[in-house]
Design an enzyme around this catalytic site. Structure first.
Site, PDB file in Angstrom:
ATOM      1  N   GLU A  49      42.314  42.811 116.154  1.00 34.91           N
ATOM      2  CA  GLU A  49      42.565  42.863 117.725  1.00 34.91           C
ATOM      3  C   GLU A  49      41.722  43.940 118.143  1.00 34.91           C
ATOM      4  O   GLU A  49      42.200  45.237 117.782  1.00 34.91           O
ATOM      5  CB  GLU A  49      44.017  42.973 117.850  1.00 34.91           C
ATOM      6  CG  GLU A  49      44.434  42.784 119.458  1.00 34.91           C
ATOM      7  CD  GLU A  49      45.911  42.811 119.454  1.00 34.91           C
ATOM      8  OE1 GLU A  49      46.206  41.722 119.561  1.00 34.91           O
ATOM      9  OE2 GLU A  49      46.368  43.933 119.809  1.00 34.91           O
ATOM     10  N   ASP A  60      49.109  50.514 127.741  1.00 38.27           N
ATOM     11  CA  ASP A  60      48.960  51.129 126.416  1.00 38.27           C
ATOM     12  C   ASP A  60      49.645  52.663 126.735  1.00 38.27           C
ATOM     13  O   ASP A  60      49.470  53.117 127.728  1.00 38.27           O
ATOM     14  CB  ASP A  60      47.345  51.421 126.165  1.00 38.27           C
ATOM     15  CG  ASP A  60      46.579  50.168 125.574  1.00 38.27           C
ATOM     16  OD1 ASP A  60      47.053  49.431 124.855  1.00 38.27           O
ATOM     17  OD2 ASP A  60      45.589  49.737 126.525  1.00 38.27           O
ATOM     18  N   TYR A 174      51.620  36.172 121.622  1.00 37.64           N
ATOM     19  CA  TYR A 174      52.111  37.651 121.245  1.00 37.64           C
ATOM     20  C   TYR A 174      53.402  37.990 121.950  1.00 37.64           C
ATOM     21  O   TYR A 174      53.255  37.858 123.289  1.00 37.64           O
ATOM     22  CB  TYR A 174      50.665  38.323 121.784  1.00 37.64           C
ATOM     23  CG  TYR A 174      50.726  39.792 121.395  1.00 37.64           C
ATOM     24  CD1 TYR A 174      51.937  40.467 121.314  1.00 37.64           C
ATOM     25  CD2 TYR A 174      49.532  40.520 121.109  1.00 37.64           C
ATOM     26  CE1 TYR A 174      52.050  41.865 120.783  1.00 37.64           C
ATOM     27  CE2 TYR A 174      49.501  41.929 120.828  1.00 37.64           C
ATOM     28  CZ  TYR A 174      50.681  42.332 120.703  1.00 37.64           C
ATOM     29  OH  TYR A 174      50.757  43.782 120.331  1.00 37.64           O
TER      30      TYR A 174
END
Length: 265
Positions: A49, A60, A174
């Protein structure tokens, strides 16, 4: 089968979870990033990834924010990101998924971006801030150029949205196991088995679990219930800790990655 499907089919036959390694493209510079990616692939990662550095990475945590900043400061661009993939394809056929944000796709022209990614050797596109309800243009471009799509399910995702997410994804789902952002955690989130089971009611695609998984034991715990386990910050931290030893960085990263990969077996 495409490379993503082949990877998950192989790990399923081997009765283990796929190990999905996250690194930021261009961190801390192009050449070291290329060596770092090759190191995690050599260590046995089943999927890479590859984070596309962005100035506003909303999903993030600090570790990956700083990685993106290092990459940008070193001159990483969209074109250089594609060049990195092309260089990786010289020696590896491991699936590569771009972990990106919609502004980077949109600003380059959706179809142009998707076509260029596919031609470079990218297999899948995970656009963090693009929900499937607003993804028609991206979905059409990905279908046209056979670039697989990855969409996120979070702990807060209502059950009513799962059929839509399952229908939009063509690579894998995911599951973001924690609310908030990426980063190392002391223990894995609760209720992962229940969440994965709930998702599987709406898709036949593999379900990979990430966010907060950072040790071999944690990988092993999640691998018991998921088709794939995603680890990012624990790998990116190795880069951060070896910025003054870039020549030795790949070897150190390979050791850490191999230990984590072993947890998925």
């Amino acid at each position: 089968m495409d490379r993503i499907a082949q990877a998950f089919a192989r790990t399923r036959r081997e009765k283990r979870a796929a190990f999905v390694a996250y690194l930021c493209a261009g961190d801390p510079d192009f050449d070291t990033s290329l060596a770092a990616c090759r190191a995690v692939l050599d260590a046995g990662a089943d999927v890479l990834e590859l984070g596309v550095p962005f100035s506003d990475p909303l999903a993030d945590g600090l570790t990956n924010q700083l990685a993106a900043q290092r990459a940008l400061d070193a001159g990483m661009t969209a074109a250089r990101g594609l060049e990195l993939v092309r260089r990786l394809r010289e020696k590896s056929q491991v699936p590569i998924v771009f972990y990106t944000y919609y502004n980077l796709v949109f600003s380059n022209g959706v179809e142009n971006y998707v076509r260029a990614a596919k031609e470079a050797g990218v297999d899948g596109l995970l656009t963090l801030d693009l929900p499937p309800e607003e993804a028609d243009e991206v979905l059409a471009a990905c279908a046209k150029h056979d670039l697989k799509t990855v969409f996120i399910v979070a702990p807060t995702t209502p059950a009513s949205r799962l059929p839509r997410i399952g229908a939009a994804a063509t690579g894998f789902i995911y599951y973001v196991s924690r609310e908030g952002v990426t980063g190392v955690r002391d223990q894995v989130a609760a209720n992962i088995p229940e969440a994965v089971a709930r998702i599987r009611q709406h898709t036949a695609l593999p379900v990979a679990v990430g966010f907060g998984i950072s040790t071999r034991d944690q990988v092993k715990q999640v691998a018991k219930v998921a088709d794939g386990v995603v680890v990012g910050s624990a790998l990116v931290n190795v880069i951060k800790e070896n910025l003054d030893n870039r020549a030795g960085l790949p070897a150190r990263l390979r050791i850490t990655a191999a230990d984590l990969v072993a947890g998925a077996a």
